[in-house]
Motif scaffolding. Sequence first.
Motif, PDB file in Angstrom:
ATOM      1  N   ILE A   3       0.685  -1.141  -0.080  1.00  0.00           N
ATOM      2  CA  ILE A   3      -0.310   0.032   0.082  1.00  0.00           C
ATOM      3  C   ILE A   3       1.004   1.225  -0.156  1.00  0.00           C
ATOM      4  CG2 ILE A   3      -1.610   1.346   1.361  1.00  0.00           C
ATOM      5  CD1 ILE A   3      -2.946  -1.234   2.256  1.00  0.00           C
ATOM      6  N   ASN A   4       1.856   1.136   0.819  1.00  0.00           N
ATOM      7  CA  ASN A   4       2.772   2.507   0.880  1.00  0.00           C
ATOM      8  C   ASN A   4       3.584   2.621  -0.283  1.00  0.00           C
ATOM      9  OD1 ASN A   4       2.232   3.180   3.386  1.00  0.00           O
ATOM     10  ND2 ASN A   4       3.774   1.934   4.357  1.00  0.00           N
ATOM     11  N   GLN A   5       3.508   1.750  -1.198  1.00  0.00           N
ATOM     12  CA  GLN A   5       4.442   2.040  -2.397  1.00  0.00           C
ATOM     13  C   GLN A   5       3.673   2.389  -3.298  1.00  0.00           C
ATOM     14  OE1 GLN A   5       7.671   1.254  -3.032  1.00  0.00           O
ATOM     15  NE2 GLN A   5       7.971   0.689  -0.928  1.00  0.00           N
ATOM     16  N   THR A  35       3.621   8.021   2.029  1.00  0.00           N
ATOM     17  CA  THR A  35       3.383   6.845   2.600  1.00  0.00           C
ATOM     18  C   THR A  35       2.892   7.523   4.284  1.00  0.00           C
ATOM     19  OG1 THR A  35       5.712   6.620   3.832  1.00  0.00           O
ATOM     20  CG2 THR A  35       4.799   5.476   1.645  1.00  0.00           C
ATOM     21  N   LYS A  36       2.587   6.340   5.135  1.00  0.00           N
ATOM     22  CA  LYS A  36       2.382   6.860   6.832  1.00  0.00           C
ATOM     23  C   LYS A  36       3.701   6.204   7.503  1.00  0.00           C
ATOM     24  CE  LYS A  36      -0.745   8.435   8.249  1.00  0.00           C
ATOM     25  NZ  LYS A  36      -1.133   9.886   8.201  1.00  0.00           N
ATOM     26  N   PRO A  91       6.134   3.996  12.649  1.00  0.00           N
ATOM     27  CA  PRO A  91       7.450   4.275  12.738  1.00  0.00           C
ATOM     28  C   PRO A  91       8.173   2.923  12.328  1.00  0.00           C
ATOM     29  CG  PRO A  91       6.405   3.800  14.961  1.00  0.00           C
ATOM     30  CD  PRO A  91       5.347   3.820  13.857  1.00  0.00           C
ATOM     31  N   MET A  92       9.249   2.967  11.715  1.00  0.00           N
ATOM     32  CA  MET A  92      10.384   2.041  11.381  1.00  0.00           C
ATOM     33  C   MET A  92      11.584   2.220  12.105  1.00  0.00           C
ATOM     34  SD  MET A  92       9.602   0.997   7.312  1.00  0.00           S
ATOM     35  CE  MET A  92      10.509  -0.458   7.448  1.00  0.00           C
ATOM     36  N   SER A 152      13.913   2.826   0.642  1.00  0.00           N
ATOM     37  CA  SER A 152      13.187   2.066  -0.232  1.00  0.00           C
ATOM     38  C   SER A 152      11.675   2.036  -0.066  1.00  0.00           C
ATOM     39  CB  SER A 152      13.594   0.711  -0.452  1.00  0.00           C
ATOM     40  OG  SER A 152      13.639  -0.135   0.848  1.00  0.00           O
ATOM     41  N   GLN A 153      11.452   2.368   1.143  1.00  0.00           N
ATOM     42  CA  GLN A 153       9.958   2.125   1.878  1.00  0.00           C
ATOM     43  C   GLN A 153       8.950   3.443   1.578  1.00  0.00           C
ATOM     44  OE1 GLN A 153       8.548  -0.607   2.645  1.00  0.00           O
ATOM     45  NE2 GLN A 153      10.650  -1.384   2.511  1.00  0.00           N
TER      46      GLN A 153
END
Length: 340
Positions: free
Chosen positions: A56-58, A63-64, A96-97, A117-118
Amino acid sequence: MKRKIKTMEEFAEVSGISRPTISKYFNDPESVRRSTRDRIEIALEAYSYRPNIFAINQNRKLTKTIGIVVPYLADPFFAEIVRLMERRCMDAGFSPMIFSAHGEQRLENDALAALQSQRPAGALIAPLGRHSDFDSVRHFTEEVPTVVFDSNVKVGEAFVGSDSFQSIPLIVDYLCRSGEPPCFLEMPPVNPNANKRRDAYTLAMERLGHDPKVIRVDGKGWDFERIGMDEGMRLISNKELPSETVLCSNDRLAIGFIAAAYQQGLRVGHGAGCALRVAGHDDHPWARFTCPPLTTVAQDYSAIVDRSVEKLFDLIENGRTQEERPEVLIECKLVLRSSA
């Protein structure tokens, strides 16, 4: 048996709701009418479907995801900062990542590449500093809205961190008023903060009319407690300390130095029967539990996190609005405990 749903297209088919509406729901649930939202949530429960968030983010323009990168997550200082940042981001609806460079340039580069990349909405990073690949860090911050914290590497849209030229004079002044002026114990610096603290110590001592006495011990990497203990044992055994008051560059060095004093049979503290006074900087989460508890200057963890996150959210929402890169310096607070 219940059908296993693997894709959003399959979920649209079994739920009877259009694929664009479902996609809109996952991007922003509030953008879908309440009645439709209820139908989607009932179907999600019925079919135990969970979307691929990364996919979904891609497909999103924004993105969130928010990346958090620190030099060494095992350091309780960074662990606490990350805990607070993670919660602030989640409360604001972001995912968060978290990445740790483990003190290595290669792993910092890998973390930044993986995060980029995300396609994150933004990032909060504390670079390694002098051991960073500056070109790689700069390239990342040119592509991703970034606020830098703790280590003021000249990249990103803003910096938030403690003011060493406020905090160090604060504790130097106290140590000079309450006993013998301190020497300053440091190791080869791993980030720009170490150099600033030494320079701030030197200026503070000179302003008070004392000769600065800087001791640089051997050691590299992030094993500060071991370095403080091993080098403290050597300094005490060889009677190489120029003062009975030792101000360490950070609390982790001070924790190791207190252990060295114990091994050498010296009592640390302020008062009769005490051979050494020891102080540090940061108010490390373990500082109050040393024996004796450590006198230090406390970084304001909450303020650093709040200002960093606020700056990033503003950057994500409004883009860059200032020509100059702002630097937000947070004052520290003197914390008096038994070690000095």
